[in-house]
Write a protein that holds these residues in place. Structure first.
Motif, PDB file in Angstrom:
ATOM      1  N   ASP A   1      22.770  44.746  34.681  1.00 25.31           N
ATOM      2  CA  ASP A   1      21.833  43.761  35.217  1.00 25.31           C
ATOM      3  C   ASP A   1      21.600  42.660  34.194  1.00 25.31           C
ATOM      4  OD1 ASP A   1      20.019  42.418  36.750  1.00 25.31           O
ATOM      5  OD2 ASP A   1      18.351  43.795  36.342  1.00 25.31           O
ATOM      6  N   THR A   2      22.418  41.607  34.286  1.00 27.00           N
ATOM      7  CA  THR A   2      22.294  40.495  33.351  1.00 27.00           C
ATOM      8  C   THR A   2      22.749  39.202  34.016  1.00 27.00           C
ATOM      9  OG1 THR A   2      23.081  39.560  31.237  1.00 27.00           O
ATOM     10  CG2 THR A   2      24.601  40.988  32.430  1.00 27.00           C
ATOM     11  N   PRO A   3      22.090  38.087  33.736  1.00 22.40           N
ATOM     12  CA  PRO A   3      22.581  36.803  34.241  1.00 22.40           C
ATOM     13  C   PRO A   3      23.709  36.242  33.370  1.00 22.40           C
ATOM     14  CG  PRO A   3      20.581  36.442  33.002  1.00 22.40           C
ATOM     15  CD  PRO A   3      20.793  37.946  33.039  1.00 22.40           C
ATOM     16  N   HIS A   4      23.962  36.899  32.251  1.00 24.19           N
ATOM     17  CA  HIS A   4      24.918  36.379  31.275  1.00 24.19           C
ATOM     18  C   HIS A   4      26.301  36.977  31.512  1.00 24.19           C
ATOM     19  CE1 HIS A   4      21.547  34.473  29.375  1.00 24.19           C
ATOM     20  NE2 HIS A   4      20.933  35.640  29.256  1.00 24.19           N
ATOM     21  N   SER A   5      26.908  36.504  32.603  1.00 27.35           N
ATOM     22  CA  SER A   5      28.211  37.037  33.024  1.00 27.35           C
ATOM     23  C   SER A   5      29.272  35.947  33.120  1.00 27.35           C
ATOM     24  CB  SER A   5      28.063  37.727  34.377  1.00 27.35           C
ATOM     25  OG  SER A   5      27.560  36.816  35.357  1.00 27.35           O
ATOM     26  N   HIS A   6      29.028  34.815  32.464  1.00 29.75           N
ATOM     27  CA  HIS A   6      29.974  33.703  32.528  1.00 29.75           C
ATOM     28  C   HIS A   6      31.251  34.067  31.786  1.00 29.75           C
ATOM     29  CE1 HIS A   6      31.388  29.687  33.063  1.00 29.75           C
ATOM     30  NE2 HIS A   6      31.272  29.328  31.797  1.00 29.75           N
ATOM     31  N   GLY A   7      32.384  33.999  32.489  1.00 29.60           N
ATOM     32  CA  GLY A   7      33.668  34.266  31.844  1.00 29.60           C
ATOM     33  C   GLY A   7      34.224  35.650  32.062  1.00 29.60           C
ATOM     34  N   THR A   8      33.636  36.419  32.974  1.00 29.50           N
ATOM     35  CA  THR A   8      34.127  37.781  33.189  1.00 29.50           C
ATOM     36  C   THR A   8      35.579  37.799  33.667  1.00 29.50           C
ATOM     37  OG1 THR A   8      33.067  37.694  35.375  1.00 29.50           O
ATOM     38  CG2 THR A   8      31.900  38.878  33.630  1.00 29.50           C
TER      39      THR A   8
ATOM     40  N   GLY B   1      24.856  32.740  31.152  1.00 28.08           N
ATOM     41  CA  GLY B   1      25.260  32.630  29.761  1.00 28.08           C
ATOM     42  C   GLY B   1      26.540  33.366  29.431  1.00 28.08           C
ATOM     43  N   PRO B   2      27.061  33.150  28.211  1.00 24.33           N
ATOM     44  CA  PRO B   2      28.295  33.781  27.773  1.00 24.33           C
ATOM     45  C   PRO B   2      28.090  35.249  27.428  1.00 24.33           C
ATOM     46  CG  PRO B   2      27.340  32.564  25.963  1.00 24.33           C
ATOM     47  CD  PRO B   2      26.488  32.271  27.169  1.00 24.33           C
ATOM     48  N   MET B   3      29.208  35.962  27.361  1.00 28.27           N
ATOM     49  CA  MET B   3      29.184  37.369  26.988  1.00 28.27           C
ATOM     50  C   MET B   3      29.404  37.514  25.486  1.00 28.27           C
ATOM     51  SD  MET B   3      31.303  38.959  30.201  1.00 28.27           S
ATOM     52  CE  MET B   3      32.836  38.199  29.679  1.00 28.27           C
ATOM     53  N   GLY B   4      29.263  38.736  24.987  1.00 24.12           N
ATOM     54  CA  GLY B   4      29.416  38.993  23.558  1.00 24.12           C
ATOM     55  C   GLY B   4      30.795  39.519  23.227  1.00 24.12           C
ATOM     56  N   HIS B   5      31.776  38.636  23.167  1.00 20.85           N
ATOM     57  CA  HIS B   5      33.160  39.079  22.963  1.00 20.85           C
ATOM     58  C   HIS B   5      33.364  39.844  21.662  1.00 20.85           C
ATOM     59  CE1 HIS B   5      33.827  36.067  26.135  1.00 20.85           C
ATOM     60  NE2 HIS B   5      34.892  36.791  26.424  1.00 20.85           N
ATOM     61  N   ALA B   6      32.771  39.378  20.583  1.00 18.22           N
ATOM     62  CA  ALA B   6      32.965  40.049  19.299  1.00 18.22           C
ATOM     63  C   ALA B   6      32.171  41.351  19.223  1.00 18.22           C
ATOM     64  CB  ALA B   6      32.569  39.125  18.153  1.00 18.22           C
ATOM     65  N   LEU B   7      30.915  41.317  19.667  1.00 18.38           N
ATOM     66  CA  LEU B   7      30.067  42.508  19.590  1.00 18.38           C
ATOM     67  C   LEU B   7      30.540  43.603  20.531  1.00 18.38           C
ATOM     68  CD1 LEU B   7      26.551  40.809  19.412  1.00 18.38           C
ATOM     69  CD2 LEU B   7      27.864  41.803  17.540  1.00 18.38           C
ATOM     70  N   GLY B   8      31.243  43.223  21.583  1.00 22.75           N
ATOM     71  CA  GLY B   8      31.685  44.212  22.572  1.00 22.75           C
ATOM     72  C   GLY B   8      33.027  44.821  22.274  1.00 22.75           C
ATOM     73  N   ALA B   9      33.649  44.494  21.151  1.00 23.90           N
ATOM     74  CA  ALA B   9      35.028  44.926  20.914  1.00 23.90           C
ATOM     75  C   ALA B   9      35.154  46.411  20.602  1.00 23.90           C
ATOM     76  CB  ALA B   9      35.645  44.109  19.776  1.00 23.90           C
TER      77      ALA B   9
ATOM     78  N   ALA C   1      27.359  43.960  28.125  1.00 22.88           N
ATOM     79  CA  ALA C   1      26.226  44.642  27.502  1.00 22.88           C
ATOM     80  C   ALA C   1      25.827  43.988  26.183  1.00 22.88           C
ATOM     81  CB  ALA C   1      26.586  46.112  27.268  1.00 22.88           C
ATOM     82  N   ALA C   2      26.781  43.291  25.539  1.00 20.61           N
ATOM     83  CA  ALA C   2      26.525  42.680  24.239  1.00 20.61           C
ATOM     84  C   ALA C   2      26.233  41.180  24.332  1.00 20.61           C
ATOM     85  CB  ALA C   2      27.727  42.903  23.325  1.00 20.61           C
ATOM     86  N   ALA C   3      25.979  40.671  25.550  1.00 19.19           N
ATOM     87  CA  ALA C   3      25.734  39.234  25.727  1.00 19.19           C
ATOM     88  C   ALA C   3      24.594  38.756  24.831  1.00 19.19           C
ATOM     89  CB  ALA C   3      25.415  38.931  27.183  1.00 19.19           C
ATOM     90  N   PRO C   4      24.777  37.641  24.113  1.00 21.43           N
ATOM     91  CA  PRO C   4      23.746  37.181  23.174  1.00 21.43           C
ATOM     92  C   PRO C   4      22.550  36.493  23.814  1.00 21.43           C
ATOM     93  CG  PRO C   4      25.603  35.664  23.172  1.00 21.43           C
ATOM     94  CD  PRO C   4      26.010  36.822  24.040  1.00 21.43           C
ATOM     95  N   GLY C   5      22.629  36.156  25.105  1.00 18.28           N
ATOM     96  CA  GLY C   5      21.484  35.548  25.784  1.00 18.28           C
ATOM     97  C   GLY C   5      21.352  34.055  25.581  1.00 18.28           C
ATOM     98  N   PHE C   6      22.454  33.380  25.295  1.00 18.33           N
ATOM     99  CA  PHE C   6      22.394  31.931  25.076  1.00 18.33           C
ATOM    100  C   PHE C   6      22.277  31.171  26.397  1.00 18.33           C
ATOM    101  CE2 PHE C   6      25.221  32.641  21.110  1.00 18.33           C
ATOM    102  CZ  PHE C   6      24.106  32.979  20.361  1.00 18.33           C
ATOM    103  N   GLY C   7      21.620  30.030  26.370  1.00 19.51           N
ATOM    104  CA  GLY C   7      21.564  29.138  27.515  1.00 19.51           C
ATOM    105  C   GLY C   7      20.462  29.493  28.496  1.00 19.51           C
ATOM    106  N   HIS C   8      20.313  28.606  29.504  1.00 13.62           N
ATOM    107  CA  HIS C   8      19.258  28.767  30.496  1.00 13.62           C
ATOM    108  C   HIS C   8      19.777  29.175  31.868  1.00 13.62           C
ATOM    109  CE1 HIS C   8      17.606  26.083  27.379  1.00 13.62           C
ATOM    110  NE2 HIS C   8      16.464  26.689  27.653  1.00 13.62           N
ATOM    111  N   GLY C   9      21.071  29.496  31.964  1.00 11.33           N
ATOM    112  CA  GLY C   9      21.658  29.884  33.247  1.00 11.33           C
ATOM    113  C   GLY C   9      22.548  31.093  33.090  1.00 11.33           C
TER     114      GLY C   9
END
Length: 258
Positions: free
Chosen positions: A190-197, A241-249, A231-239
């Motif tokens: 449950d996250t709005p930060h799914s840009h780029g999946t 947002g991007p995911m956490g590519h490095a943290l999720g590796a 799960a590692a999305a950093p929460g950037f932006g107001h819409g």
């Protein structure tokens, strides 16, 4: 071990969450060497796409040829194409390769924000790319726009149907090949930060194919990696947002559901 050379043909995302930027991050984190042919420059952020500047087809071809002729390539990922002319130009280059390579085609049509990224002529030209592809990775709306499962499979590629646009708290991703079907079920994050999946998943699959994994193995790893980056999305932006590519590796193998 020599990293596989992954040629990415896709658009640029100025916000860093999707497109070429997500592709490069994914390929790098999973052990590949990313090379690019940019098809379009976009002005976009987590709120949407503000402008798109298509790259002329001859420049897309020049980028592809420059990379292929010198560095070589082990697998190809195709994302946002931008125009029917570019789709045909890319197909011309790939058809001319002396040795067939794994090709992952992500038929990008609509951004997470809802922006339309492919017109009817471009979608029609996708037929040539589907005939060349090892695997096509549509989400549910893209699958419908391409005529459904049977229409895609008629062109020959394997098919990974992404279930993120479905209803409910459980997501089903389904790999269909000539021999079998494989299902992966996982809880929706449950996250709005799914840009780029979609970009991330396709590039992860291409990296695995370049490393010699079979389709089931690389899809399982790719699905797990996407779940971990969500799960590692950093929460950037107001819409969106991007995911956490490095943290999720690190934990992708654990999160993948067989």
């Amino acid at each position: 071990m020599t990293p596989p050379r992954i040629l990415i043909v896709a658009g640029s995302d100025s916000g860093g969450g999707a497109g070429i930027q997500a592709d490069i991050k994914t390929v790098t984190m999973l052990g590949g060497f990313a090379m690019t042919a940019i098809t379009a420059i976009t002005a976009q952020n987590t709120l949407g796409v503000q402008a798109v500047h298509p790259i002329p087809p001859e420049m897309v071809v020049a980028q592809m040829r420059s990379v292929i002729d010198d560095l070589g390539v082990d697998a190809v990922k195709i994302g946002m194409i931008g125009s029917a002319e570019t789709a045909h130009a890319v197909a011309d280059v790939l058809e001319g390769l002396p040795v067939p390579h794994p090709i992952v085609f992500d038929p990008v049509m609509i951004a997470t924000s809802g922006a339309v990224l492919a017109d009817e002529a471009t979608v029609a030209a996708f037929t040539r790319l589907m005939k060349l592809a090892t695997i096509v990775t549509p989400n549910l709306p893209e699958l419908a726009a391409l005529g459904g499962e049977a229409a895609i499979r008629a062109h020959g590629p394997a098919l990974l149907v992404k279930g993120g646009h479905g209803e409910g708290h459980r997501i089903e991703d389904r790999l269909v090949t000539a021999d079998e079907e494989t299902l992966w079920w996982h809880d929706r994050i449950d996250t709005p930060h799914s840009h780029g999946t979609g970009c991330t998943l396709a590039s992860a699959i291409a990296t695995g194919l370049g490393q010699g994994l079979n389709l089931t193995e690389t899809c399982a790893r790719a699905i797990g990696y996407v779940q971990a980056t969500l799960a590692a999305a950093p929460g950037f932006g107001h819409g969106h947002g991007p995911m956490g590519h490095a943290l999720g590796a690190t934990p992708y193998a654990v999160i993948a559901a067989a």
